[in-house]
Write a protein that holds these residues in place. Sequence first.
Motif, PDB file in Angstrom:
ATOM      1  N   CYS A 158      27.531 -15.680 -17.834  1.00 35.76           N
ATOM      2  CA  CYS A 158      27.578 -14.228 -17.627  1.00 35.76           C
ATOM      3  C   CYS A 158      28.974 -13.798 -17.202  1.00 35.76           C
ATOM      4  O   CYS A 158      29.525 -12.807 -17.704  1.00 35.76           O
ATOM      5  CB  CYS A 158      26.573 -13.808 -16.569  1.00 35.76           C
ATOM      6  SG  CYS A 158      24.848 -13.878 -17.112  1.00 35.76           S
ATOM      7  N   HIS A 161      31.344 -13.981 -20.119  1.00 38.06           N
ATOM      8  CA  HIS A 161      31.114 -12.895 -21.071  1.00 38.06           C
ATOM      9  C   HIS A 161      31.760 -11.605 -20.581  1.00 38.06           C
ATOM     10  O   HIS A 161      32.436 -10.899 -21.342  1.00 38.06           O
ATOM     11  CB  HIS A 161      29.610 -12.686 -21.270  1.00 38.06           C
ATOM     12  CG  HIS A 161      29.280 -11.503 -22.121  1.00 38.06           C
ATOM     13  ND1 HIS A 161      29.338 -11.547 -23.488  1.00 38.06           N
ATOM     14  CD2 HIS A 161      28.916 -10.223 -21.797  1.00 38.06           C
ATOM     15  CE1 HIS A 161      29.019 -10.366 -23.977  1.00 38.06           C
ATOM     16  NE2 HIS A 161      28.751  -9.546 -22.971  1.00 38.06           N
ATOM     17  N   CYS A 185      19.543  -9.466 -17.408  1.00 35.30           N
ATOM     18  CA  CYS A 185      20.361 -10.469 -18.093  1.00 35.30           C
ATOM     19  C   CYS A 185      19.504 -11.598 -18.643  1.00 35.30           C
ATOM     20  O   CYS A 185      19.771 -12.115 -19.731  1.00 35.30           O
ATOM     21  CB  CYS A 185      21.408 -11.018 -17.135  1.00 35.30           C
ATOM     22  SG  CYS A 185      22.462 -12.274 -17.848  1.00 35.30           S
ATOM     23  N   SER A 186      18.487 -11.993 -17.909  1.00 35.84           N
ATOM     24  CA  SER A 186      17.641 -13.099 -18.372  1.00 35.84           C
ATOM     25  C   SER A 186      16.904 -12.733 -19.654  1.00 35.84           C
ATOM     26  O   SER A 186      16.589 -13.604 -20.462  1.00 35.84           O
ATOM     27  CB  SER A 186      16.639 -13.485 -17.277  1.00 35.84           C
ATOM     28  OG  SER A 186      15.789 -12.373 -16.988  1.00 35.84           O
ATOM     29  N   ASP A 187      16.618 -11.435 -19.837  1.00 33.11           N
ATOM     30  CA  ASP A 187      15.933 -10.986 -21.054  1.00 33.11           C
ATOM     31  C   ASP A 187      16.908 -10.476 -22.115  1.00 33.11           C
ATOM     32  O   ASP A 187      16.492 -10.139 -23.221  1.00 33.11           O
ATOM     33  CB  ASP A 187      14.947  -9.851 -20.709  1.00 33.11           C
ATOM     34  CG  ASP A 187      13.898 -10.301 -19.705  1.00 33.11           C
ATOM     35  OD1 ASP A 187      13.495 -11.480 -19.769  1.00 33.11           O
ATOM     36  OD2 ASP A 187      13.520  -9.474 -18.857  1.00 33.11           O
ATOM     37  N   ASP A 188      18.179 -10.378 -21.751  1.00 33.24           N
ATOM     38  CA  ASP A 188      19.171  -9.787 -22.659  1.00 33.24           C
ATOM     39  C   ASP A 188      20.458 -10.603 -22.598  1.00 33.24           C
ATOM     40  O   ASP A 188      21.474 -10.170 -22.055  1.00 33.24           O
ATOM     41  CB  ASP A 188      19.442  -8.335 -22.229  1.00 33.24           C
ATOM     42  CG  ASP A 188      20.450  -7.631 -23.130  1.00 33.24           C
ATOM     43  OD1 ASP A 188      20.639  -8.089 -24.277  1.00 33.24           O
ATOM     44  OD2 ASP A 188      21.060  -6.641 -22.672  1.00 33.24           O
ATOM     45  N   PRO A 189      20.443 -11.831 -23.164  1.00 32.28           N
ATOM     46  CA  PRO A 189      21.627 -12.704 -23.053  1.00 32.28           C
ATOM     47  C   PRO A 189      22.874 -12.116 -23.710  1.00 32.28           C
ATOM     48  O   PRO A 189      23.985 -12.489 -23.359  1.00 32.28           O
ATOM     49  CB  PRO A 189      21.180 -13.994 -23.757  1.00 32.28           C
ATOM     50  CG  PRO A 189      20.030 -13.583 -24.622  1.00 32.28           C
ATOM     51  CD  PRO A 189      19.343 -12.455 -23.907  1.00 32.28           C
ATOM     52  N   HIS A 191      23.808  -9.109 -23.365  1.00 35.05           N
ATOM     53  CA  HIS A 191      24.267  -8.052 -22.459  1.00 35.05           C
ATOM     54  C   HIS A 191      24.404  -6.709 -23.168  1.00 35.05           C
ATOM     55  O   HIS A 191      25.329  -5.936 -22.908  1.00 35.05           O
ATOM     56  CB  HIS A 191      25.612  -8.425 -21.818  1.00 35.05           C
ATOM     57  CG  HIS A 191      25.530  -9.643 -20.945  1.00 35.05           C
ATOM     58  ND1 HIS A 191      25.642 -10.915 -21.447  1.00 35.05           N
ATOM     59  CD2 HIS A 191      25.353  -9.767 -19.594  1.00 35.05           C
ATOM     60  CE1 HIS A 191      25.540 -11.790 -20.459  1.00 35.05           C
ATOM     61  NE2 HIS A 191      25.357 -11.125 -19.324  1.00 35.05           N
TER      62      HIS A 191
END
Length: 832
Positions: A158, A161, A185-189, A191
């Motif tokens: 993260c 990125h 973030c865990s559901d949307d790598p 971002h």
Amino acid sequence: MTRLTDATDPAVEVLPRAAHALGALDDLVTRRPPLRAAIVGSAGSGKTDALAYLRARLEREGRPTRSLSPRERVPAVDDEVTVLVDDAQELSTEQLSALLTRANRPEAGLVVAYRTWPAPAGLIEITRIVEHDSPPVLLGEVTLAEVRTDLMSADTACAQHILDVAGGIAWLVAACVEAHDLQDCSDDPAHRELTRVVRRRIRHRLETVSPAVRRRIESLSLGARDSGMDHADPADVVAEGYAEGLLTANGRPAPLVAEVARASVSIDVLIDLLRHGSIDLVPGSDLAAYLDGVVDPALGVAIAERARAEIACEPALAAALFERAVACGVPESDITVARAHALWAAGDGDGAGLLLGDMDITPDHPDHDLAADTLAVTWADRGMMSVADHTYRAMPPTTGTGRTRAVIAAVGAGMTADLDAEEPGPDAAAPGAPSTLGVALDLLDRGLRATLSDESPREAVDDLRRAADLYCAARDTAPTPELPAVVAATAAIGIGDLELAHTVVTDALSHTERCRRWRPRLLLWNAWIAVQREQVAEARRSLAEATADGVVLAARDDLIAAAVTVELARRYEDAAALGAAWESLKSRVRRVEPDLYTLLPLSELVVVSARLGDAEWMQPAFRDALVLVDRLGQPSVWATALHWAGIQRGILRNRPDDLVPHAKALVEAAHRNPLAARMAQAGGVWTSVLAGTIDPDAVETAARGLATVGLAWDGARLAGHGARRSKDKKVGARLLACARELHPRETPSPNEPPAGPVATAAASGLSEREHEIAHLVLQGRTYAEIGAELFISPRTAEHHIGQIRRRLGATSRSDLLAKLRVAMGVTEGAAR
């Protein structure tokens, strides 16, 4: 998102964007008073926060401070008071003058914080003065470790990125950190949500910067070459963009900034940049992806215009741009011809043919002649010149240049019955001074017709040579059935002038940056000519480049590559290698029907097939080639090599009767064509040798005569035949020595370092025998004296000296002596 920076004073907070400078700020406070420093950074880098931190620390220690903004006058305060100035780049000249007076007092406390641009001279002078007391505090760029600290529980991926998309710009990193949500973030790598939130802040900043900076950012985000700085100083624009926190230190927008800038560019700006040649819609680029799904006919027209301009140098890109133009709403029929031209130039002749084959192109179509040229050349490239000729007859060109290209195809196919009625001449619709291209093609037309009349081959070749030079100067990139340089070079070979052929092709190669489509063909012809000139290293280099990985040769070019390959094997390798080369290539040579401009490589393949006992394989092609030159009236410039191949074929097959028609044709052409004269002389001598009559002087003269026109290999074979059939041992030894001397040897190129110690003369391209003779020439020996010294005839000595003169390019005896001294490292006194 904020972070506590001092455990003993939780009231003092510094935003993450300035956290990397806390160590430097603490060092300033702990130094012996007075506190004097400069804090420099871009917008949003934390300068104000740094000043607030310094003020809190100083006041906690009981050290007085006074803050100053650009809207205030510089106060008259004691030296022990530390004056803290924010946004110092906005101060007036009077304010800077007052601060400069304070800075010049070594005991006066002063801290100035300012953006990197603009940088008034007075502010720079203040900075230089206070830097004598402490180094500047530089803000603006964030490291991975600092981002990880700010994100606390987030992982390295993260943090990396955020650092990448923000380009390390402090305020943008801080904005991303603030918007980052570990759960999301865990559901949307990827971002995406973080990017969506930050976009609004970037867009706001873009709307508030100067037009020059915005244009710079938009242009760079679109991949523009001019960077949108036609009317502004580039250095100033970059400095301003960096100071605004939108460009990185190298002057490029951060990925997030570029993404937002692309999304906000208007279609009008895109069209303007495209028409000025500033941006590239390279497939796979961010801009190309952004335009996916965009339908705007005006944009499509601009893309199509750009595509036409790219055909010459970047044909693959041009083809992709035409596809995008259609996707933007341009009618496909409007750009089909140009798109086919781009496909052909990119090496996809089949694709070009398919596009044009289904299109009804009327004579009044604006691209009629380009369509005819492209379609005809796709057939010529496939090795079907007769179909190329038929294409021009079905689609008669409307311009002089188009008609000349039609003549090239007609003559190449041996179809000249109505050429007189179609003589191009200048364009009636093109008044005014003649163009370079027009003159080039007029000369080409005249020279090509003259080679068929056979009245003055040398004058015809001179016209063709001038046509090739002017064609290169015109930088024409339109498809043509055969390049003027190739026509001129093959015609020059047809009269025995290898040096002219070499010059024409190498000159054309130097101009292929404008149309790389022709480079493989020119390289292959360069390789062919190098073989005849006994420059084997150059031949191998050119062949390797032309057939490198990723290069797909057209069928006609593949025929030349095959001929060069087997010719190298025939001259410089053994019979097994030649047989292997032939077996691997022979299936490819039958794909091409003979045309006038491929008779030279075809003739070589005819001879090789006969030598390997496979003459019947090439019999259909040989027969068709003879019919072709017969239709043209047996022009010696084109037919001579073919008839020589017929003689060699008859010799190799031990069929003396087969030699008769070819020998007769050479004898008839001998008075007009120097190459035919050499071949006719050698053919007569060879016939006598086969019949058992060996005249050693005649054999040696004929053999060496062949060597002067690029047929040293054949000359060696003639001398060898004479040596084997002679019953006189002295004659046999003499002719065998001649054969050995003429037999091509693979030696290092003059441009390549030798593998071991090599004599200076050898490094200049001289054979061992020529090396010996050169030493005697430098000693002033006559032909007779040289012959007596080396046990050769005076005539042979004369021939060797002529060969040396040609190799060194000497124009007179004095020039020869001077060049020999340089080539062999001999001083004038030593030579005597």
